[in-house]
Design a protein around this motif. Structure first.
Motif, mmCIF file in Angstrom:
data_model
loop_
_atom_site.group_PDB
_atom_site.id
_atom_site.type_symbol
_atom_site.label_atom_id
_atom_site.label_comp_id
_atom_site.label_asym_id
_atom_site.label_seq_id
_atom_site.Cartn_x
_atom_site.Cartn_y
_atom_site.Cartn_z
ATOM 1 N N ILE A 36 0.840 -1.193 0.000
ATOM 2 C CA ILE A 36 0.000 0.000 0.000
ATOM 3 C C ILE A 36 0.880 1.248 0.000
ATOM 4 C CG2 ILE A 36 -1.904 -1.203 1.147
ATOM 5 C CD1 ILE A 36 -1.105 0.342 3.737
ATOM 6 N N LEU A 37 0.302 2.353 -0.445
ATOM 7 C CA LEU A 37 1.031 3.610 -0.564
ATOM 8 C C LEU A 37 0.888 4.431 0.714
ATOM 9 C CD1 LEU A 37 2.636 5.340 -2.630
ATOM 10 C CD2 LEU A 37 0.449 6.427 -3.207
ATOM 11 N N ILE A 38 2.032 4.862 1.261
ATOM 12 C CA ILE A 38 2.006 5.766 2.410
ATOM 13 C C ILE A 38 3.057 6.851 2.211
ATOM 14 C CG2 ILE A 38 1.149 4.013 4.027
ATOM 15 C CD1 ILE A 38 4.011 4.012 5.231
ATOM 16 N N GLY A 39 2.840 7.961 2.909
ATOM 17 C CA GLY A 39 3.790 9.059 2.848
ATOM 18 C C GLY A 39 4.087 9.583 4.240
ATOM 19 N N LYS A 40 5.202 10.280 4.374
ATOM 20 C CA LYS A 40 5.567 10.885 5.652
ATOM 21 C C LYS A 40 5.126 12.349 5.631
ATOM 22 C CE LYS A 40 8.837 10.970 9.301
ATOM 23 N NZ LYS A 40 10.177 10.688 9.769
#
Length: 146
Positions: free
Chosen positions: A23-27
């Motif tokens: 899955i796509l995650i960002g900080k």
């Protein structure tokens, strides 16, 4: 201390799933920093959950998703206690081929990565963590323990 709102706001989060299950995650930077999170934002007036998900994903990552589906609701009381911001978040999921995302809001996000949803980097934003837990457990809501 920020002024308390009289009512909760509605957040939108999207679990973008690649064929390999990542899955796509960002900080995050600024709002809700330094937490990792799935992409998302606020529901605009008159907007459907699906329209908001498509808009937010495109605004943040440049990805075009189709047919996002609502899978979970979270009541973000930890965020309320920490930031005096009470959000009810609607989580949707969508499939994508992946690897074509870009960081279109570098003032709000350090960048995007694909991760195994069972191995989330920490610290992780409450609404995102709850949404991913719902996704993994195949439930729409997980009651919070006091």
């Amino acid at each position: 201390m920020p002024t308390l709102r009289a009512e909760p706001k509605v957040g939108i989060g999207v679990i973008v799933i690649r064929k390999d299950g990542k899955i796509l995650i960002g900080k995050r930077k600024g709002s809700h920093a330094p937490y990792w999170s799935i992409p998302g934002g606020h529901l605009d007036l008159g907007e459907s959950f699906e329209q908001a998900a498509i808009r937010e994903i495109y605004e943040e990552t440049g990805l075009i998703i189709k047919n996002p589906q609502v899978i979970a609701i979270t009541n973000n009381l930890k965020t309320f206690k920490e930031e005096n911001k009470h959000y009810i978040s609607v989580c949707l999921q969508a499939q994508h081929q992946g690897d074509t995302e870009e960081n279109r809001e570098p003032d709000k996000c350090e960048g995007w990565i694909w991760v195994d949803p069972t191995e989330l980097p920490q610290p992780h934003f409450e609404a995102s963590e709850q949404s991913i837990a719902c996704y993994l457990q195949k439930v729409c809501y997980i009651p919070q323990q006091e």
